[in-house]
Write a protein that holds these residues in place. Structure first.
Motif, PDB file in Angstrom:
ATOM      1  N   LEU A   1       0.804  -1.220   0.000  1.00  0.00           N
ATOM      2  CA  LEU A   1       0.000   0.000   0.000  1.00  0.00           C
ATOM      3  C   LEU A   1       0.837   1.271   0.000  1.00  0.00           C
ATOM      4  O   LEU A   1       0.392   2.306  -0.506  1.00  0.00           O
ATOM      5  N   TYR A   2       2.039   1.225   0.564  1.00  0.00           N
ATOM      6  CA  TYR A   2       2.899   2.408   0.602  1.00  0.00           C
ATOM      7  C   TYR A   2       3.966   2.236  -0.471  1.00  0.00           C
ATOM      8  O   TYR A   2       4.995   1.595  -0.268  1.00  0.00           O
ATOM      9  N   THR A   3       3.691   2.816  -1.615  1.00  0.00           N
ATOM     10  CA  THR A   3       4.426   2.537  -2.843  1.00  0.00           C
ATOM     11  C   THR A   3       5.400   3.666  -3.177  1.00  0.00           C
ATOM     12  O   THR A   3       5.458   4.689  -2.498  1.00  0.00           O
ATOM     13  N   ALA A   4       6.103   3.485  -4.298  1.00  0.00           N
ATOM     14  CA  ALA A   4       6.953   4.564  -4.797  1.00  0.00           C
ATOM     15  C   ALA A   4       6.112   5.787  -5.136  1.00  0.00           C
ATOM     16  O   ALA A   4       6.554   6.933  -5.000  1.00  0.00           O
ATOM     17  N   TYR A   5       4.883   5.561  -5.581  1.00  0.00           N
ATOM     18  CA  TYR A   5       3.978   6.667  -5.880  1.00  0.00           C
ATOM     19  C   TYR A   5       3.700   7.488  -4.618  1.00  0.00           C
ATOM     20  O   TYR A   5       3.663   8.710  -4.646  1.00  0.00           O
ATOM     21  N   THR A   6       3.514   6.799  -3.485  1.00  0.00           N
ATOM     22  CA  THR A   6       3.319   7.503  -2.213  1.00  0.00           C
ATOM     23  C   THR A   6       4.541   8.345  -1.882  1.00  0.00           C
ATOM     24  O   THR A   6       4.437   9.511  -1.484  1.00  0.00           O
ATOM     25  N   PHE A   7       5.707   7.765  -2.037  1.00  0.00           N
ATOM     26  CA  PHE A   7       6.966   8.432  -1.720  1.00  0.00           C
ATOM     27  C   PHE A   7       7.194   9.640  -2.622  1.00  0.00           C
ATOM     28  O   PHE A   7       7.820  10.624  -2.233  1.00  0.00           O
ATOM     29  N   ILE A   8       6.692   9.557  -3.874  1.00  0.00           N
ATOM     30  CA  ILE A   8       6.936  10.610  -4.849  1.00  0.00           C
ATOM     31  C   ILE A   8       5.789  11.616  -4.898  1.00  0.00           C
ATOM     32  O   ILE A   8       5.986  12.831  -4.823  1.00  0.00           O
TER      33      ILE A   8
ATOM     34  N   ALA B   1       9.076   0.641  -5.415  1.00  0.00           N
ATOM     35  CA  ALA B   1       8.266   0.470  -6.624  1.00  0.00           C
ATOM     36  C   ALA B   1       8.128  -1.001  -6.995  1.00  0.00           C
ATOM     37  O   ALA B   1       7.090  -1.431  -7.506  1.00  0.00           O
ATOM     38  N   LEU B   2       9.177  -1.780  -6.748  1.00  0.00           N
ATOM     39  CA  LEU B   2       9.168  -3.175  -7.189  1.00  0.00           C
ATOM     40  C   LEU B   2       8.149  -4.019  -6.428  1.00  0.00           C
ATOM     41  O   LEU B   2       7.453  -4.851  -7.018  1.00  0.00           O
ATOM     42  N   VAL B   3       8.054  -3.828  -5.111  1.00  0.00           N
ATOM     43  CA  VAL B   3       7.168  -4.659  -4.292  1.00  0.00           C
ATOM     44  C   VAL B   3       5.713  -4.496  -4.698  1.00  0.00           C
ATOM     45  O   VAL B   3       5.035  -5.471  -5.033  1.00  0.00           O
ATOM     46  N   PRO B   4       5.160  -3.280  -4.698  1.00  0.00           N
ATOM     47  CA  PRO B   4       3.755  -3.155  -5.100  1.00  0.00           C
ATOM     48  C   PRO B   4       3.515  -3.513  -6.556  1.00  0.00           C
ATOM     49  O   PRO B   4       2.451  -4.051  -6.892  1.00  0.00           O
ATOM     50  N   ALA B   5       4.470  -3.211  -7.446  1.00  0.00           N
ATOM     51  CA  ALA B   5       4.281  -3.559  -8.854  1.00  0.00           C
ATOM     52  C   ALA B   5       4.134  -5.063  -9.020  1.00  0.00           C
ATOM     53  O   ALA B   5       3.298  -5.539  -9.811  1.00  0.00           O
ATOM     54  N   ALA B   6       4.927  -5.841  -8.283  1.00  0.00           N
ATOM     55  CA  ALA B   6       4.817  -7.298  -8.348  1.00  0.00           C
ATOM     56  C   ALA B   6       3.469  -7.770  -7.823  1.00  0.00           C
ATOM     57  O   ALA B   6       2.788  -8.603  -8.447  1.00  0.00           O
ATOM     58  N   ILE B   7       3.039  -7.235  -6.670  1.00  0.00           N
ATOM     59  CA  ILE B   7       1.765  -7.654  -6.082  1.00  0.00           C
ATOM     60  C   ILE B   7       0.602  -7.261  -6.982  1.00  0.00           C
ATOM     61  O   ILE B   7      -0.341  -8.037  -7.185  1.00  0.00           O
ATOM     62  N   MET B   8       0.651  -6.065  -7.535  1.00  0.00           N
ATOM     63  CA  MET B   8      -0.427  -5.607  -8.412  1.00  0.00           C
ATOM     64  C   MET B   8      -0.556  -6.476  -9.651  1.00  0.00           C
ATOM     65  O   MET B   8      -1.663  -6.813 -10.075  1.00  0.00           O
TER      66      MET B   8
ATOM     67  N   ALA C   1      -8.296  -0.649 -13.339  1.00  0.00           N
ATOM     68  CA  ALA C   1      -7.879   0.320 -12.324  1.00  0.00           C
ATOM     69  C   ALA C   1      -6.456   0.061 -11.836  1.00  0.00           C
ATOM     70  O   ALA C   1      -5.769   0.992 -11.403  1.00  0.00           O
ATOM     71  N   THR C   2      -6.009  -1.186 -11.902  1.00  0.00           N
ATOM     72  CA  THR C   2      -4.672  -1.540 -11.417  1.00  0.00           C
ATOM     73  C   THR C   2      -3.575  -1.196 -12.418  1.00  0.00           C
ATOM     74  O   THR C   2      -2.453  -0.845 -12.025  1.00  0.00           O
ATOM     75  N   MET C   3      -3.873  -1.279 -13.710  1.00  0.00           N
ATOM     76  CA  MET C   3      -2.840  -1.066 -14.728  1.00  0.00           C
ATOM     77  C   MET C   3      -2.099   0.265 -14.585  1.00  0.00           C
ATOM     78  O   MET C   3      -0.857   0.288 -14.524  1.00  0.00           O
ATOM     79  N   PRO C   4      -2.809   1.404 -14.522  1.00  0.00           N
ATOM     80  CA  PRO C   4      -2.056   2.659 -14.365  1.00  0.00           C
ATOM     81  C   PRO C   4      -1.360   2.780 -13.013  1.00  0.00           C
ATOM     82  O   PRO C   4      -0.382   3.501 -12.878  1.00  0.00           O
ATOM     83  N   TYR C   5      -1.864   2.052 -12.001  1.00  0.00           N
ATOM     84  CA  TYR C   5      -1.206   2.055 -10.695  1.00  0.00           C
ATOM     85  C   TYR C   5       0.171   1.390 -10.806  1.00  0.00           C
ATOM     86  O   TYR C   5       1.152   1.842 -10.195  1.00  0.00           O
ATOM     87  N   ILE C   6       0.253   0.303 -11.590  1.00  0.00           N
ATOM     88  CA  ILE C   6       1.550  -0.321 -11.832  1.00  0.00           C
ATOM     89  C   ILE C   6       2.457   0.650 -12.594  1.00  0.00           C
ATOM     90  O   ILE C   6       3.647   0.799 -12.287  1.00  0.00           O
ATOM     91  N   ALA C   7       1.862   1.318 -13.576  1.00  0.00           N
ATOM     92  CA  ALA C   7       2.644   2.265 -14.370  1.00  0.00           C
ATOM     93  C   ALA C   7       3.247   3.363 -13.491  1.00  0.00           C
ATOM     94  O   ALA C   7       4.370   3.824 -13.734  1.00  0.00           O
ATOM     95  N   LEU C   8       2.524   3.758 -12.461  1.00  0.00           N
ATOM     96  CA  LEU C   8       3.021   4.824 -11.611  1.00  0.00           C
ATOM     97  C   LEU C   8       4.212   4.404 -10.762  1.00  0.00           C
ATOM     98  O   LEU C   8       4.974   5.247 -10.291  1.00  0.00           O
ATOM     99  N   GLN C   9       4.375   3.103 -10.563  1.00  0.00           N
ATOM    100  CA  GLN C   9       5.607   2.661  -9.900  1.00  0.00           C
ATOM    101  C   GLN C   9       6.807   2.964 -10.796  1.00  0.00           C
ATOM    102  O   GLN C   9       7.896   3.287 -10.326  1.00  0.00           O
ATOM    103  N   LEU C  10       6.572   2.868 -12.098  1.00  0.00           N
ATOM    104  CA  LEU C  10       7.625   3.227 -13.048  1.00  0.00           C
ATOM    105  C   LEU C  10       7.942   4.711 -12.991  1.00  0.00           C
ATOM    106  O   LEU C  10       9.088   5.123 -13.181  1.00  0.00           O
ATOM    107  N   VAL C  11       6.912   5.524 -12.749  1.00  0.00           N
ATOM    108  CA  VAL C  11       7.137   6.961 -12.632  1.00  0.00           C
ATOM    109  C   VAL C  11       8.104   7.251 -11.486  1.00  0.00           C
ATOM    110  O   VAL C  11       8.988   8.106 -11.592  1.00  0.00           O
ATOM    111  N   GLY C  12       7.948   6.510 -10.380  1.00  0.00           N
ATOM    112  CA  GLY C  12       8.875   6.677  -9.264  1.00  0.00           C
ATOM    113  C   GLY C  12      10.296   6.333  -9.650  1.00  0.00           C
ATOM    114  O   GLY C  12      11.241   7.057  -9.305  1.00  0.00           O
ATOM    115  N   ILE C  13      10.463   5.218 -10.373  1.00  0.00           N
ATOM    116  CA  ILE C  13      11.806   4.827 -10.810  1.00  0.00           C
ATOM    117  C   ILE C  13      12.360   5.848 -11.797  1.00  0.00           C
ATOM    118  O   ILE C  13      13.553   6.200 -11.753  1.00  0.00           O
ATOM    119  N   GLN C  14      11.509   6.342 -12.701  1.00  0.00           N
ATOM    120  CA  GLN C  14      11.948   7.355 -13.658  1.00  0.00           C
ATOM    121  C   GLN C  14      12.477   8.601 -12.946  1.00  0.00           C
ATOM    122  O   GLN C  14      13.486   9.181 -13.363  1.00  0.00           O
TER     123      GLN C  14
END
Length: 553
Positions: free
Chosen positions: A76-83, A366-373, A153-166
């Protein structure tokens, strides 16, 4: 440097920062190795005999309190949260604190209904929330609607983990000069490795990595909230600088960007964002998968109580946005992207070796939530599309194989999604994800307590809420974006703005009540409920036999 002197932030994103990059690569390799090793971790005899979806997709339903605490928190606390949360405070001020409010609201809410969902799912071997909806309401159509909503609804959430890595790669200067493929290649490699260990290890991989992820995040935040204010002249200067910046009128709009205290105009958006987000959070399939993987009902209750500590951490994370303002960063110096604020702050304020650790926390976060999602989305497709409509006699082994391959497609679909859109567009699509997923609330949470509502009425309400929410979100525009530019919109016939997900849910409920009255009046067939009242208090400690999760006839 004087603590009151702004940093020379214009150099952000230029030149590769070798020490930071080395630390990030070393820690990334470490967690990737853990991800592959997790295939043998806590594996039951069932997994040794042959693959099954409850082993690959739910970790054998065997996780205890300690593992679950890290798994759900890591989910639940993802790279998106951090960013994005600090970026919101950096750009608009107090409104961004709605994220802290909704994480405070969500835990008492889910403490009530999640144990019931765990019990009925364990009793009947449900792998997804759509499995429960089908069993409760006797409707494959409603189940399909819930599954598709969860996947979309999950697809763009996974994409946002990439935004954190970017953001991390940008700040470290990776690909800051040169062709587009050079900028995207590290991102592609990271997600290729993620896809490989998720395919191999299933849910056990992010469960194991979550330990490292949370340790890195806690260390980073604790150091940040002590060390960075010392360098910036203390909290008094941080809040003063943030208040001055936010209250300064924009030269184009002649309006201030925001405020330290919530303005009157933002009270309704703040309240509805907090309430709507709290209601929506555990409707996401990836949020529920951590609950369904636990071995006991009591584990669910204990973890929901203990996870409130993450709300305290999120408050500290949010304040990083104000620290970035006090450090002298501007939107222009961040490449016109406020999401670079936290990585740039870490890069500027910490020694290079610790900046590498802090930036690694974002990448691994980003990796943990992206895998679970991706696992949750794959399970939905397998159980509620492939089994229900394509191959009803699929064996447990075949279901697992389909989920493994779909999890790969989901990841690379998300990769294509984020590479094809700018980061701002991706974020607003994620906000639309919240609008969509909240429309599953009546069928899932309502179904845990009553069958009063007809299955077709629930489907009609879902369609009404989805349609209204998607149209209104599409209509939101700004100077830089034609569609999906905001998550709040005017409430019809009022001058107040609210989170679109909440107004869409109101539409959903109105349609639901009217349709339910009509369907009951004409005595439409209600469908068969395969659950019983006792199922919702089921207390089993051990995983159900494999036959329980075989495809339903």
């Amino acid at each position: 440097m004087s603590p009151h002197t702004p940093l020379a932030a214009g150099s952000t994103g230029t030149g590769v920062h070798g020490v930071e990059l080395t630390v990030v690569i070393v820690l990334f390799v470490l967690v990737a190795g853990l991800g592959f090793q997790a295939a043998r971790w806590r594996r039951s005899g069932d997994a040794a005999a042959g693959k099954s979806l409850h082993e690959w997709g739910l970790g054998g339903r065997s996780f205890g309190g300690f593992i679950t605490w890290f798994l759900i928190g890591g989910d639940l606390y993802t790279a998106y949260t951090f960013i994005a949360v600090p970026a919101s405070l950096f750009a608009t001020g107090a409104l961004g604190f709605f994220a802290v409010g909704y994480t405070i609201l969500v835990w008492p809410l889910v403490f009530v209904f999640l144990p019931r969902l765990w019990s009925v799912s364990r009793k009947h071997g449900y792998v997804t929330p759509a499995d429960f909806v089908k069993g409760r309401h006797g409707s494959r159509g409603l189940s399909l609607a819930i599954a598709i909503t969860g996947i979309v609804a999950t697809m763009p959430y996974i994409a946002l983990q990439l935004v954190g890595i970017q953001s991390v790669l940008y700040v470290m200067g990776v690909g800051s000069s040169g062709s587009s493929w050079a900028q995207d290649l590290p991102l592609f490699i990271a997600f290729l490795i993620l896809a490989a260990f998720t395919y191999t290890s299933g849910l056990r991989a992010p469960a194991m990595i979550a330990f490292v992820k949370d340790l890195l995040i806690y260390v980073t935040i604790l150091v940040a909230v002590i060390y960075i204010p010392m360098r910036l002249g203390g909290w008094t200067h941080i809040f003063s600088a943030a208040g001055t910046r936010l209250s300064t009128p924009n030269p184009t709009t002649h309006l201030p960007a925001g405020s330290l205290l919530l303005s009157h105009a933002n009270t309704m958006p703040f309240a509805t964002l907090a309430i709507g987000s709290a209601m929506a959070l555990f409707m996401y399939p990836h949020a529920q998968i951590g609950v369904l993987s636990t071995k006991a009902r009591s584990t669910v209750r204990r973890n929901v109580s203990a996870l409130t500590v993450y709300s305290l951490m999120l408050g500290f994370v949010a304040l990083l946005g104000y620290m970035a303002i006090a450090a002298g960063f501007t939107t222009k110096s961040l490449g016109n992207n406020a999401q670079h604020a936290v990585p740039a702050l870490f890069d500027a304020m910490f020694p290079s070796w610790f900046a590498g650790i802090a930036l690694s926390a974002i990448v691994i976060g980003a990796l943990v939530p992206a895998a679970i999602m991706s696992i949750a989305a794959a399970n939905l497709f397998t159980r509620n599309v492939y089994v229900d409509f394509i191959k009803p006699d699929a064996t447990p082994h075949q279901q697992t194989t389909v989920s493994q391959w779909v999890s790969l497609l989901v990841k690379f679909g998300a990769l294509a999604f984020v590479l094809g859109l700018d980061a701002t567009s991706a974020i607003n699509f994620q906000l639309l994800g919240g609008v969509l997923i909240l429309q599953t609330f009546p069928a899932i949470v309502g179904g845990l307590y009553t069958r009063y509502f007809h299955r077709w009425a629930l489907l009609a309400g879902w369609a009404g809420g989805i349609g209204y929410g998607a149209v209104v979100a599409w209509q939101q525009s700004s100077a830089t974006q034609h569609h999906f530019a905001s998550q709040v919109a005017l409430i019809p016939w009022t001058h107040q703005k609210a989170y679109i997900a909440v107004t869409a849910l109101v539409v959903n409920l109105v349609v639901l009540v009217v349709a339910n009255f009509v369907l009951k009046a004409v005595k439409a067939p209600p469908g068969v409920d395969s659950t019983s009242a006792a199922d919702y208090d089921h207390e089993a400690e051990h995983a159900e036999p494999l036959s329980v999760i075989a495809p339903a006839a």
